[in-house]
Design an enzyme around this catalytic site. Structure first.
Site, PDB file in Angstrom:
ATOM      1  N   LYS A 162      31.365  34.550  34.437  1.00 20.69           N
ATOM      2  CA  LYS A 162      31.723  35.383  35.579  1.00 20.69           C
ATOM      3  C   LYS A 162      32.606  34.569  36.513  1.00 20.69           C
ATOM      4  O   LYS A 162      32.213  33.501  36.977  1.00 20.69           O
ATOM      5  CB  LYS A 162      30.470  35.861  36.304  1.00 20.69           C
ATOM      6  CG  LYS A 162      30.797  36.664  37.560  1.00 20.69           C
ATOM      7  CD  LYS A 162      29.571  37.321  38.146  1.00 20.69           C
ATOM      8  CE  LYS A 162      29.927  38.038  39.433  1.00 20.69           C
ATOM      9  NZ  LYS A 162      28.767  38.690  40.026  1.00 20.69           N
TER      10      LYS A 162
ATOM     11  N   LYS B 227      32.729  32.729  46.806  1.00 25.55           N
ATOM     12  CA  LYS B 227      31.647  32.412  45.864  1.00 25.55           C
ATOM     13  C   LYS B 227      32.078  31.332  44.874  1.00 25.55           C
ATOM     14  O   LYS B 227      31.558  31.255  43.769  1.00 25.55           O
ATOM     15  CB  LYS B 227      31.211  33.704  45.151  1.00 25.55           C
ATOM     16  CG  LYS B 227      30.715  34.786  46.120  1.00 25.55           C
ATOM     17  CD  LYS B 227      30.058  35.965  45.389  1.00 25.55           C
ATOM     18  CE  LYS B 227      29.480  36.973  46.393  1.00 25.55           C
ATOM     19  NZ  LYS B 227      28.758  38.076  45.730  1.00 25.55           N
TER      20      LYS B 227
ATOM     21  N   GLU C 236      29.399  27.920  29.258  1.00 32.53           N
ATOM     22  CA  GLU C 236      28.450  28.800  29.954  1.00 32.53           C
ATOM     23  C   GLU C 236      27.755  29.744  28.975  1.00 32.53           C
ATOM     24  O   GLU C 236      26.546  29.964  29.053  1.00 32.53           O
ATOM     25  CB  GLU C 236      29.184  29.630  31.019  1.00 32.53           C
ATOM     26  CG  GLU C 236      29.520  28.889  32.304  1.00 32.53           C
ATOM     27  CD  GLU C 236      28.298  28.721  33.210  1.00 32.53           C
ATOM     28  OE1 GLU C 236      27.189  29.148  32.827  1.00 32.53           O
ATOM     29  OE2 GLU C 236      28.461  28.165  34.311  1.00 32.53           O
TER      30      GLU C 236
ATOM     31  N   LYS D 150      33.440  38.704  32.807  1.00 28.28           N
ATOM     32  CA  LYS D 150      33.743  39.502  33.994  1.00 28.28           C
ATOM     33  C   LYS D 150      34.675  38.747  34.918  1.00 28.28           C
ATOM     34  O   LYS D 150      34.402  37.576  35.187  1.00 28.28           O
ATOM     35  CB  LYS D 150      32.426  39.796  34.707  1.00 28.28           C
ATOM     36  CG  LYS D 150      32.557  40.618  35.939  1.00 28.28           C
ATOM     37  CD  LYS D 150      31.208  40.788  36.558  1.00 28.28           C
ATOM     38  CE  LYS D 150      31.370  41.499  37.868  1.00 28.28           C
ATOM     39  NZ  LYS D 150      30.196  41.409  38.668  1.00 28.28           N
TER      40      LYS D 150
ATOM     41  N   SER E  38      35.422  46.784  39.613  1.00 29.22           N
ATOM     42  CA  SER E  38      35.826  47.753  40.642  1.00 29.22           C
ATOM     43  C   SER E  38      37.314  47.677  40.984  1.00 29.22           C
ATOM     44  O   SER E  38      37.964  48.705  41.162  1.00 29.22           O
ATOM     45  CB  SER E  38      34.978  47.544  41.895  1.00 29.22           C
ATOM     46  OG  SER E  38      35.096  46.210  42.364  1.00 29.22           O
TER      47      SER E  38
ATOM     48  N   TYR F 263      33.535  52.085  35.445  1.00 29.87           N
ATOM     49  CA  TYR F 263      33.363  53.223  36.358  1.00 29.87           C
ATOM     50  C   TYR F 263      34.105  54.451  35.834  1.00 29.87           C
ATOM     51  O   TYR F 263      33.926  55.553  36.341  1.00 29.87           O
ATOM     52  CB  TYR F 263      33.862  52.853  37.762  1.00 29.87           C
ATOM     53  CG  TYR F 263      33.168  51.619  38.302  1.00 29.87           C
ATOM     54  CD1 TYR F 263      31.904  51.710  38.870  1.00 29.87           C
ATOM     55  CD2 TYR F 263      33.753  50.353  38.208  1.00 29.87           C
ATOM     56  CE1 TYR F 263      31.249  50.577  39.335  1.00 29.87           C
ATOM     57  CE2 TYR F 263      33.115  49.217  38.672  1.00 29.87           C
ATOM     58  CZ  TYR F 263      31.860  49.336  39.235  1.00 29.87           C
ATOM     59  OH  TYR F 263      31.213  48.213  39.677  1.00 29.87           O
TER      60      TYR F 263
HETATM   61  C1  PBG Z   1      27.099  40.581  42.539  1.00 29.34           C
HETATM   62  C2  PBG Z   1      27.931  41.419  41.665  1.00 29.34           C
HETATM   63  C3  PBG Z   1      29.291  41.652  41.857  1.00 29.34           C
HETATM   64  C4  PBG Z   1      29.688  42.554  40.897  1.00 29.34           C
HETATM   65  C5  PBG Z   1      28.574  42.856  40.101  1.00 29.34           C
HETATM   66  N1  PBG Z   1      27.490  42.137  40.586  1.00 29.34           N
HETATM   67  C6  PBG Z   1      30.202  41.176  42.916  1.00 29.34           C
HETATM   68  C7  PBG Z   1      30.272  39.767  43.273  1.00 29.34           C
HETATM   69  O1  PBG Z   1      29.925  38.868  42.498  1.00 29.34           O
HETATM   70  O2  PBG Z   1      30.643  39.517  44.420  1.00 29.34           O
HETATM   71  C8  PBG Z   1      31.084  43.091  40.801  1.00 29.34           C
HETATM   72  C9  PBG Z   1      31.286  44.348  40.076  1.00 29.34           C
HETATM   73  C10 PBG Z   1      32.587  45.016  40.323  1.00 29.34           C
HETATM   74  O3  PBG Z   1      33.506  44.510  41.002  1.00 29.34           O
HETATM   75  O4  PBG Z   1      32.741  46.133  39.807  1.00 29.34           O
HETATM   76  N2  PBG Z   1      26.173  39.738  42.034  1.00 29.34           N
END
Ligand code: PBG
Length: 337
Positions: free
Chosen positions: A203, A227, A243, A258, A284, A323
């Site tokens: 991620k 983050k 990972e 992701k 998203s 989505y």
């Molecule tokens: C948070 C989390 C995130 C997403 C899924 N779980 C956002 C982040 O890490 O700030 C993002 C999903 C998306 O953007 O559709 N643990």
């Protein structure tokens, strides 16, 4: 003697493209409803549903309205949904302890969905960000640094609450070290040996999550913070393999990469190296890009969505969190790809 088989005019790749029947016959990859996981947002509200401006067409649902919405997904043949909570600001704390309230929004949603749709796969996100006053996925020290091991202890409690509520798949999205192993042993120790783990293994610290943070209301909590001390550097690829190897060794059943579209190379590398199911998250921001371009009349939404989702399959993904799941499934049914 070597025979040159590859030269024009003997070899004309266009022969295989000329007519629909042969394109259908030689097509290497395909997309179907059963490749798709639909992420849904649930909120404690009297209202039925609340729009998310940066994600046109996606809503935050009350538990009751979510049941009606998920019924549509089930009818369309979507095999699983991923649940994301929008937590009331009054319940957010520095340690995010609402995350392991056994009567919290997520466990209650799991119980209701399981009861209404016993055959539907339920996936729950494990991370503290919807619950923390600072919007980080873990617990922070005085300098704002995210503490690994104390966070893992909380994630384990959160995972157990979800497992007790009856979730099928726990999906840790927090990127703390060692959390998959800790969750796996806790599940084993508490009689949940069959609860699956889909780890967000690779991620990245991505700017494409912005609309999601609007949706769950963590953007304002996070403010200008980022983050980057736990999510991966977008410049890295070897590290993703490391990972994934760790998470599999710790007991993950499936792994996720992701975001999705800018990271299809990572999906391919992971799929080539490991023998586990790999999922891509069409996040998203990827959703928002196509929606915005389509609304402006710059792109054909349907064609671009189906092409993008197929690209995940070609890259090696076994499935995609998206989505677009409901629209894509309807379009696939109409046989338009
Ligand atoms: C948070 C989390 C995130 C997403 C899924 N779980 C956002 C982040 O890490 O700030 C993002 C999903 C998306 O953007 O559709 N643990």
């Amino acid at each position: 003697m070597t025979i040159e088989t590859s030269k024009y005019p003997f070899s004309r790749p266009r022969r295989l493209r000329r007519r629909p029947f042969v394109r259908d016959l030689v097509r290497e990859h395909s997309l179907a409803a059963n490749d798709l996981i639909y992420p849904v947002f649930v909120v404690e509200t009297q209202a039925e549903e609340i729009d998310i401006p940066s994600m046109p067409g996606i809503r935050r649902w009350s538990i009751d309205s979510l049941i009606r919405h998920v019924a549509v997904a089930v009818d369309l043949g979507i095999p699983a949904v991923a649940i994301f909570p929008v937590i009331d600001p009054s319940l957010k704390t520095a340690d995010g302890r609402e995350a392991f309230n056994s009567n919290g929004l997520v466990p209650r949603t799991i119980v209701r969905l399981k009861k209404e749709f016993p055959g539907l796969g339920l996936i729950s996100d494990v991370a503290l960000d919807p619950y923390t006053s600072h919007g980080q996925d873990g617990i922070i020290d005085d300098t704002g640094f995210i503490l690994n091991d104390v966070t893992v202890d909380e994630l384990v409690k959160q995972a157990l609450v979800h497992a007790e509520a009856g979730v099928d798949i726990i999906a840790p999205s927090d990127m703390m070290d060692g959390r998959v192993g800790a969750i796996r042993s806790a599940l084993e120790g508490h009689g949940f040996a069959d609860t699956m783990i889909l780890s967000y293994a690779a991620k990245y610290a991505s700017a494409f999550y912005a609309p999601f943070r609007d949706a769950v209301g963590s953007a304002s909590n996070l403010g200008k913070a980022d983050k980057k001390t736990y999510q991966m550097d977008p410049a890295n690829s070897e590290e993703a393999l490391r990972e994934v190897a760790l998470d599999i060794a710790e007991g993950a059943d499936m792994v996720m990469v992701k975001p999705g579209l800018p990271y299809l190379d990572i999906i391919r590398r992971v799929k080539d190296r490991f023998e586990v199911p790999v999922f891509g998250y069409n996040v998203s921001g990827e959703y928002a890009m196509i929606k915005a371009a389509a609304q402006a009349g710059f792109l054909d939404e349907r064609a671009c969505v189906l092409e993008s989702l197929l690209a995940f399959k070609r890259a090696g993904a076994d499935g995609v969190l998206t989505y677009h799941a409901l629209d894509a499934t309807r379009w696939l049914r109409q046989g338009s790809n």
